[in-house]
Structures are given as structure tokens and as C-alpha cells.
Write a protein that holds these residues in place. Structure first.
Motif, short mmCIF file in Angstrom:
data_model
loop_
_atom_site.label_atom_id
_atom_site.label_comp_id
_atom_site.label_asym_id
_atom_site.label_seq_id
_atom_site.Cartn_x
_atom_site.Cartn_y
_atom_site.Cartn_z
N GLN A 131 3.86 -28.61 11.23
CA GLN A 131 3.07 -27.80 12.07
C GLN A 131 3.50 -28.55 13.51
OE1 GLN A 131 -0.83 -26.45 11.75
NE2 GLN A 131 -0.56 -26.63 9.42
N ALA A 132 3.70 -27.73 14.56
CA ALA A 132 4.08 -28.40 16.00
C ALA A 132 2.98 -29.13 16.50
CB ALA A 132 4.53 -27.45 16.70
N VAL A 133 2.22 -30.01 16.00
CA VAL A 133 1.17 -30.61 16.41
C VAL A 133 1.50 -31.63 17.73
CG1 VAL A 133 -1.11 -32.10 15.85
CG2 VAL A 133 -0.32 -30.64 14.38
N LEU A 134 0.86 -31.56 18.81
CA LEU A 134 1.51 -32.36 19.89
C LEU A 134 0.68 -33.74 19.82
CD1 LEU A 134 1.37 -29.65 22.53
CD2 LEU A 134 3.27 -30.42 21.28
N GLY A 135 1.52 -34.90 20.52
CA GLY A 135 0.69 -36.13 20.64
C GLY A 135 0.59 -36.82 19.48
N VAL A 136 1.38 -36.66 18.35
CA VAL A 136 1.22 -37.43 17.16
C VAL A 136 2.76 -38.07 16.62
CG1 VAL A 136 -0.90 -36.18 16.21
CG2 VAL A 136 1.60 -35.44 15.67
N VAL A 137 2.78 -39.29 15.97
CA VAL A 137 3.85 -39.49 15.50
C VAL A 137 4.48 -38.55 14.71
CG1 VAL A 137 4.98 -41.38 13.97
CG2 VAL A 137 2.91 -41.88 15.35
N PRO A 138 5.80 -38.24 14.82
CA PRO A 138 6.52 -37.16 14.06
C PRO A 138 6.53 -37.60 12.36
CG PRO A 138 7.92 -37.81 15.84
CD PRO A 138 6.57 -38.66 15.92
N GLY A 139 6.06 -36.57 11.65
CA GLY A 139 5.82 -36.78 10.32
C GLY A 139 4.26 -37.06 9.63
N SER A 140 3.51 -37.14 10.95
CA SER A 140 2.04 -37.54 10.64
C SER A 140 1.25 -36.03 11.12
CB SER A 140 1.52 -38.60 11.57
OG SER A 140 1.50 -38.44 12.67
N GLU A 141 1.98 -35.19 11.02
CA GLU A 141 0.98 -33.92 11.64
C GLU A 141 0.05 -33.48 10.72
OE1 GLU A 141 5.04 -33.70 13.46
OE2 GLU A 141 4.07 -34.34 11.55
N ASP A 142 0.15 -33.57 9.20
CA ASP A 142 -0.65 -33.22 8.23
C ASP A 142 -2.09 -34.04 8.52
OD1 ASP A 142 0.88 -31.30 7.43
OD2 ASP A 142 1.78 -32.54 5.84
N THR A 143 -2.03 -35.28 8.70
CA THR A 143 -3.21 -36.14 8.84
C THR A 143 -4.11 -35.77 10.00
OG1 THR A 143 -2.17 -37.79 10.50
CG2 THR A 143 -2.05 -38.06 7.99
N VAL A 144 -3.62 -34.88 11.03
CA VAL A 144 -4.48 -34.54 12.17
C VAL A 144 -4.50 -33.07 12.35
CG1 VAL A 144 -3.93 -36.72 13.50
CG2 VAL A 144 -2.43 -34.43 13.83
N ALA A 145 -3.84 -32.13 11.50
CA ALA A 145 -3.86 -30.60 11.61
C ALA A 145 -5.35 -30.18 10.96
CB ALA A 145 -2.74 -30.26 10.80
#
Length: 285
Positions: free
Chosen positions: A271-285
Motif C-alpha cells: 500500500q502507498a503509505v506515506l512517511g514510512v520506511v519502504p517495506g514497513s507499510e504493513d506495520t502502520v496501515a
């Protein structure tokens, strides 16, 4: 004899002073006669620009663009990417030109090859600069397409919108990134690209190696399996030399349920979650 030397010195001093005065008057006259009047509107337009001097407009700084957009009828008022629609509209009003809509965009880092995931090919101990490191066997990573993590893009960002994470990857601040593209032009690996604000998914990989080679170099690499492309019902994903590429516009217009995410075996597409380290999107989505 001493008296003669003093007289000689005084004569030389008088002559040099006279010449200086004459040249000064000539230069002052020439400056007045040859002076080019600057259109005051140029400074007015420059004042409304963000002053990032990023060059995204295609000109060498804000002043150069201001001069061009005021004096050249073919230069459009919407070339200031950092200024977005608000600046484009204002420049258009000042210059009497129609301002086309500016699509908001943001930088993305197409690499999740952190220190923990990417395999090293060698130890680099040279100048801490991505361009310099790339000149030496393509850098220290086994993947020759991945982010080198030395922060050249971070140092160059005119808006302070980038930081380096502890994992050795750049992080984009969505509140500060203007989409000017300066980081994109400086990256020797072409890891950084611009994507539209509101994009649903992104591919955190830049490798064009075949699957086995890419996976050996980085555990989060796209292996070109085509599963995401086959799963997408809207045809928004294509393959480009073993790398999945998402058409963000098609995805944004047609997709409400990104089923491609579940099919990727390496989780290279996220998912194109902004403001996070690439690859860590699942931890904040």
C-alpha cells in the motif's frame, strides 16, 4: 637628485589618478547608457515562487523562471511544481496566462532493500556520497539497482523533506515534500521517482534482474513472477524487464480493492503509505 625623484613620483601619481577618474567617468556613462531596464513584474512573480531553487521548472532557479514566464509568451505559468496549483494560479493572474491544472505528486523510494534485507557485495569506505559509491563497482550492494543509502538525496532536498532511517533507506515527509523532483534527478540508481498523491499501491523495488538473482540479492525484491499483473482486474500492472510497474492513474480511477497485495510472494508491492520506511507499510496501515 632626490628632488627630481619626488617630482617624478608626483607626476606619475597625478597621471594615474587622472586616468582613474577618466575611466571611472567613462564606465559610469556607459553603465547609464547601456543599462537594461528590468521589467518590475519579474520581481513580483519571483516573490510568489517558493525560492527552493530546485530547477523543477526547467530553468536555473526561481529568478530565471520568473523572467522567462514574464517575457516569453510560450512559457506556461504552471511549471513551478513545488508551488502547486496555488502558485500556478497566481503566476497566471500576474502574467495574464491560463494556468493548467497541476497534478500534486510526491517522491517515492522504490527500494525496500534495508541493511537487514539487502546482501552486501563489498565494504565501501570512500566518500559518503551515492554518486561516488556508484562509480566503484556500482556500490556495496549485491543488487545493482537498489538504494545505496548514503543520503545524497537527503542532503540535496531543498525543502528538508527527506531523512535517512536507521535501516539505511530515505524516508519522505509528506508534509514537506513538494514533488520538485530534485532527488529524482540526483539518484544514480534511479530509485526515486514521483507518484501522484493518492496512489493506492507502489512497488518497493527497482531491480530488473531475473527472479532468482533478484531474490538472492534482496529478500524483498520483485522477482517478476507476474502474479500481481494477472490478479489485477483493471490492467493497471505491467511488467518491465522482470519488474512490476503500476499505472497509478488507472489504479486510482478504477481500483477500490487492491487484490494484488495479497499475491506478491516477496511483498515487494505494498500500500502507498506515506512517511514510512519502504517495506514497513504493513506495520502502520
Amino acid at each position: 637628485m632626490e628632488h627630481s625623484l619626488v617630482q617624478h613620483s608626483i607626476i606619475i601619481l597625478v597621471i594615474m589618478t587622472s586616468l582613474g577618474v577618466i575611466f571611472g567617468l567613462v564606465l559610469a556613462y556607459a553603465n547609464k547608457k547601456l543599462a537594461i531596464e528590468v521589467n518590475p513584474l519579474i520581481h513580483v512573480v519571483e516573490d510568489v515562487l517558493p525560492k527552493g531553487q530546485c530547477g523543477a521548472c526547467g530553468f536555473a532557479g526561481c529568478m530565471a523562471y520568473a523572467e522567462a514566464v514574464v517575457t516569453n509568451p510560450d512559457v506556461p505559468p504552471n511549471l513551478c511544481i513545488p508551488g502547486k496549483a496555488a502558485v500556478a494560479k497566481l503566476v497566471g493572474q500576474l502574467t495574464g496566462k491560463a494556468a493548467a491544472e497541476v497534478e500534486p505528486r510526491i517522491a517515492q523510494v522504490r527500494c525496500a532493500g534495508s541493511r537487514a534485507k539487502a546482501v552486501k557485495a563489498n565494504e565501501y569506505q570512500g566518500v559518503q556520497d551515492c554518486v561516488a559509491a556508484n562509480l566503484l563497482f556500482g556500490g556495496p550492494k549485491s543488487c545493482k539497482y537498489g538504494c545505496l543509502g548514503l543520503g545524497t538525496c537527503v542532503k540535496a532536498c531543498p525543502f528538508g523533506a527527506m531523512t535517512m532511517s536507521e535501516d539505511g533507506l530515505p524516508v519522505i515527509d509528506p508534509d514537506k515534500c513538494t514533488g520538485c523532483g530534485k532527488c529524482e534527478t540526483l539518484c544514480p540508481k534511479s530509485v526515486i521517482t514521483m507518484m501522484p498523491i493518492g496512489a493506492h499501491v507502489r512497488v518497493n523495488c527497482n531491480s530488473h534482474d531475473k527472479g532468482a538473482v533478484a531474490k538472492k540479492a534482496c529478500s524483498s525484491a520483485c522477482i517478476g513472477c507476474t502474479l500481481c499483473m494477472k490478479e489485477c482486474p483493471h490492467g493497471a500492472i505491467k511488467m518491465d524487464k522482470n519488474l512490476a510497474v503500476v499505472d497509478a492513474k488507472v489504479c486510482m480511477e478504477k481500483c477500490t480493492n487492491p487484490v494484488c497485495l495479497a499475491k506478491c510472494p516477496t511483498k515487494a508491492i505494498k500500500q502507498a503509505v506515506l512517511g514510512v520506511v519502504p517495506g514497513s507499510e504493513d506495520t502502520v496501515a
